[in-house]
Design an enzyme around this catalytic site. Structure first.
Site, short mmCIF file in Angstrom:
data_model
loop_
_atom_site.label_atom_id
_atom_site.label_comp_id
_atom_site.label_asym_id
_atom_site.label_seq_id
_atom_site.Cartn_x
_atom_site.Cartn_y
_atom_site.Cartn_z
N ARG A 123 24.33 -73.32 -0.97
CA ARG A 123 24.92 -74.45 -1.70
C ARG A 123 24.83 -74.25 -3.22
NH1 ARG A 123 23.14 -80.53 -0.34
NH2 ARG A 123 21.13 -79.95 -1.27
N ARG B 159 10.91 -79.39 1.72
CA ARG B 159 11.69 -80.63 1.90
C ARG B 159 11.91 -80.91 3.39
NH1 ARG B 159 16.75 -79.05 -1.00
NH2 ARG B 159 17.57 -81.14 -0.73
P1 AMP Z 1 18.68 -85.62 -2.21
O1 AMP Z 1 19.81 -85.23 -3.11
O2 AMP Z 1 18.94 -86.87 -1.44
O3 AMP Z 1 18.21 -84.47 -1.36
O4 AMP Z 1 17.46 -85.99 -3.18
C1 AMP Z 1 16.92 -85.03 -4.09
C2 AMP Z 1 15.48 -85.39 -4.41
O5 AMP Z 1 15.41 -86.68 -5.06
C3 AMP Z 1 14.54 -85.51 -3.23
O6 AMP Z 1 14.06 -84.26 -2.77
C4 AMP Z 1 13.43 -86.37 -3.83
O7 AMP Z 1 12.62 -85.63 -4.72
C5 AMP Z 1 14.23 -87.37 -4.66
N1 AMP Z 1 14.62 -88.54 -3.84
C6 AMP Z 1 15.89 -88.90 -3.49
N2 AMP Z 1 15.89 -90.00 -2.73
C7 AMP Z 1 14.60 -90.36 -2.60
C8 AMP Z 1 13.94 -91.42 -1.90
N3 AMP Z 1 14.62 -92.32 -1.18
N4 AMP Z 1 12.58 -91.48 -1.98
C9 AMP Z 1 11.87 -90.59 -2.69
N5 AMP Z 1 12.42 -89.56 -3.37
C10 AMP Z 1 13.78 -89.44 -3.32
#
Ligand code: AMP
Length: 226
Positions: free
Chosen positions: A130, A173
């Site tokens: 990606r 993750r």
């Molecule tokens: P994503 O793009 O949804 O994978 O989010 C990227 C990163 O943002 C995650 O790996 C977390 O570090 C942070 N993050 C996004 N959404 C959340 C959430 N609901 N709770 C805690 N951290 C979040």
């Protein structure tokens, strides 16, 4: 298509949540609320929250529930979101966030939570390939590149690999997903809100599956959502 819905999309990192949420937000004319995108914007603007979030995101860790819930509450409070509905992408990610979401929406509830199911091996391959635009957030991959170099076709900003899409962070993750987010599948199933769709196949195929389960739910609720 009848506009308006209150949806949550779950799925491992790389399941295609962002792309699918964008399509569904256009289809149902609802706001796409991606906590990851909101946080990356804070990082880009170097706000106090962004400076704090940068390291945590880069390591693949989760930010604190209180901070995320406050951010989501602001979006859910907007008149447009109240009127039309929303699709939440990347939130909730813990049972505690799901409980907070229930409180924020009360006395209403979500219409549906859709889990996009996909094998871990497939998402690891997808995430490693990606690439994402630093301007508009559009997704590319090493096999679906912009037309000119790594310059976004949509907004001409630079297209890069996310720090958290590097191998160590991906692994971390996915472990956090299994420990903290996967329990939401049982949590929403107990509340009769969860439907699972397969995330395998072309983007449009997965979108059609998702629209079908939303429409099935609408029919079950007598034609009304939200
Ligand atoms: P994503 O793009 O949804 O994978 O989010 C990227 C990163 O943002 C995650 O790996 C977390 O570090 C942070 N993050 C996004 N959404 C959340 C959430 N609901 N709770 C805690 N951290 C979040």
């Amino acid at each position: 298509m009848i506009p308006g819905a209150r949806l949550v999309v779950l799925g491992k990192q790389g399941a295609g949540k962002g792309t699918q949420c964008l399509s569904l937000s256009h289809h149902y004319v609802i706001s796409h609320i991606s906590t990851g995108d909101l946080l990356r914007e804070e990082v880009r603007l170097k706000t106090p929250l962004g400076l704090k979030a940068k390291k945590i995101i880069g390591q693949g860790d989760l930010l604190g529930d209180d901070l995320i819930v406050t951010m989501v509450k602001e979006r859910l409070d907007s008149a447009e979101v109240r009127r039309r509905g929303f699709i939440l992408d990347g939130f909730p990610r813990t049972v505690s966030q799901a409980e907070a979401l229930g409180d924020l929406l009360a006395p209403n509830d979500l219409d549906l939570v859709i889990d996009i199911a996909i094998d871990t091996g497939v998402v690891v391959r997808r995430l490693s390939k990606r690439r994402v635009c630093t301007g508009c957030g559009r997704n590319y991959s090493t096999t679906n590149r912009p037309i000119i170099g790594w310059t976004c076709d949509t907004c001409a900003n630079e297209v890069v690999q996310r720090d958290d899409d590097r191998p160590d962070a991906i692994q971390h993750r996915l472990e956090i997903y299994e420990a903290q987010t996967a329990p939401l599948i049982a949590w929403y199933t107990e509340r009769d809100l969860l439907v699972t769709v397969s995330g395998v196949g072309a983007e449009e195929t997965v979108t059609k599956r998702m629209i079908k389960v939303i429409e099935d739910r609408r029919n079950r609720k007598g034609g009304r959502l939200s």
